[in-house]
Design an enzyme around this catalytic site. Structure first.
Site, PDB file in Angstrom:
ATOM      1  N   ASP A  39      74.075  81.201  43.792  1.00  0.00           N
ATOM      2  CA  ASP A  39      74.216  79.889  44.446  1.00  0.00           C
ATOM      3  C   ASP A  39      74.633  78.819  43.441  1.00  0.00           C
ATOM      4  O   ASP A  39      75.595  78.073  43.663  1.00  0.00           O
ATOM      5  CB  ASP A  39      72.903  79.469  45.120  1.00  0.00           C
ATOM      6  CG  ASP A  39      72.617  80.252  46.383  1.00  0.00           C
ATOM      7  OD1 ASP A  39      73.276  81.287  46.590  1.00  0.00           O
ATOM      8  OD2 ASP A  39      71.746  79.835  47.169  1.00  0.00           O
ATOM      9  N   GLY A  99      72.955  76.830  50.771  1.00  0.00           N
ATOM     10  CA  GLY A  99      72.887  76.369  49.382  1.00  0.00           C
ATOM     11  C   GLY A  99      72.451  74.924  49.212  1.00  0.00           C
ATOM     12  O   GLY A  99      72.807  74.285  48.208  1.00  0.00           O
ATOM     13  N   SER A 100      71.666  74.407  50.173  1.00  0.00           N
ATOM     14  CA  SER A 100      71.297  72.979  50.112  1.00  0.00           C
ATOM     15  C   SER A 100      70.563  72.637  48.813  1.00  0.00           C
ATOM     16  O   SER A 100      70.849  71.612  48.184  1.00  0.00           O
ATOM     17  CB  SER A 100      70.453  72.584  51.321  1.00  0.00           C
ATOM     18  OG  SER A 100      69.292  73.382  51.387  1.00  0.00           O
ATOM     19  N   ALA A 127      70.584  74.159  45.774  1.00  0.00           N
ATOM     20  CA  ALA A 127      71.451  74.213  44.587  1.00  0.00           C
ATOM     21  C   ALA A 127      72.447  73.052  44.596  1.00  0.00           C
ATOM     22  O   ALA A 127      72.820  72.533  43.539  1.00  0.00           O
ATOM     23  CB  ALA A 127      72.186  75.549  44.529  1.00  0.00           C
ATOM     24  N   ALA A 128      72.877  72.639  45.790  1.00  0.00           N
ATOM     25  CA  ALA A 128      73.848  71.537  45.872  1.00  0.00           C
ATOM     26  C   ALA A 128      73.199  70.215  45.465  1.00  0.00           C
ATOM     27  O   ALA A 128      73.802  69.418  44.741  1.00  0.00           O
ATOM     28  CB  ALA A 128      74.428  71.449  47.279  1.00  0.00           C
TER      29      ALA A 128
END
Ligand code: MEV
Length: 309
Positions: free
Chosen positions: A146, A101-102, A104-105
């Site tokens: 996500d 989920g990089s 979306a984070a």
């Protein structure tokens, strides 16, 4: 200076089938986080992506640059269409392109820091909706899982297009996460599966139905905690087999999943889009280190032990 962060995520059940309307379960992964900071700049809005070694003016970013889209979409939602003169610093300990989920984070951290800058409270649902717009650029046809799990920072039972259902975890669950080190594009893995689905819709709908049933069953077990981890592990193994049948696993992922089972995990599966990236294994807390070692011996470049409560 303003600063905001957002966690990574792992999908416990139901990736891919969730794009086709079946339920899935995801939890935040708080050991790894993306961080966005705002500091004064005397002339313009500048993006400093530390991990990528990039620095550019917002006005010079390509129109489909996800960071620029996250900034512009947030400013629009906050009612401040003209970008302020600030430096937006971005840093993340979430490995890129490995199903955690990089993207979306990073987007979530950007939305949060800009809301903070303008002293505006955005609800998790509002943050999630903005990040979903950015996810469309990364993923093409995202389910929305996500952005939801990351913006809410809670375990979620997710069905595309429906409101979020937060999940309670009756008995804590310990997972070992193993990284194949292989970068895979979610967009490409999702698109290739869509092509296979188009050529054999009945077969793939059958897989999605089965995965959906596993996610439903897993929800009951996780929320009620009546049966032990062995039952949940078995569902994970079944979910991995179905993901393999759908063609989204990889030899590296299969090797790690097998190694986890051999080392005593209750069950294991790939997590996220697949094609590379990470797998997860459900373990007894006392066995976590042993399973992590076995994963590294089988080729994992990194392991994380995490407990979901
Ligand atoms: C990616 O984290 C999960 C997928 O199911 C894609 C999506 O839900 O949008 C593979």
């Amino acid at each position: 200076m303003n600063q905001a962060t957002a966690p990574g995520k792992i999908i416990l059940f139901g990736e891919h089938a969730v794009v086709y309307g079946r339920p899935a379960i995801a939890v935040p992964l708080t050991q790894v986080r993306a961080t966005a900071t705002l500091s004064p700049n005397s002339t313009a809005f500048q993006v400093i992506a530390h991990d990528l070694g990039q620095q550019y003016l917002l006005t010079e970013a390509a129109t489909d640059n996800p960071i620029a889209v996250a900034v512009n979409e947030t400013l629009r939602q906050l009612g401040h269409p003209v970008a302020p003169s600030v430096n937006l610093g971005l840093q993340s300990t979430i490995p890129l392109g490995r199903g955690l989920g990089s993207g979306a984070a990073i987007s979530t951290a950007i939305v949060r820091v800009l809301a903070q800058f303008y002293q505006t409270d955005l609800t998790p649902a509002e943050i999630s909706a903005i990040v979903y717009e950015v996810e469309k650029l990364h993923h093409g046809t995202p389910s929305g899982i996500d952005n939801t799990v990351i913006a809410f920072e809670q375990p979620v039972y997710f069905i595309k297009g429906r409101g979020v259902q937060r999940m309670t975890v009756k008995k804590s669950l310990t997972f070992v996460i193993g990284d194949t080190g292989v970068i895979a594009s979610t967009r490409e893995v999702v698109a290739a599966l869509r092509q296979r689905w188009q050529t054999a819709p009945d077969r793939y709908e059958g897989y999605f139905d089965e995965v959906g049933r596993l996610a439903q069953h897993a929800k009951m077990i996780i929320e009620q905690g009546l049966v032990g981890a062995a039952a949940l592990g078995k569902l994970m193994n079944e979910n991995h087999e179905l993901l393999t049948d759908m063609g989204v696993s990889s030899p590296e992922l299969d090797k790690l999943v097998l190694a986890a089972g051999d080392a005593g995990a209750w069950g294991a599966k790939l997590s996220g889009a697949g094609g590379g990236g990470n797998m997860i294994a459900l373990v007894e807390p006392a066995q976590a280190e042993q399973v992590a070692q076995a994963l590294r011996a089988a080729g994992a470049i990194e392991t994380i032990i995490t407990t979901v409560r």
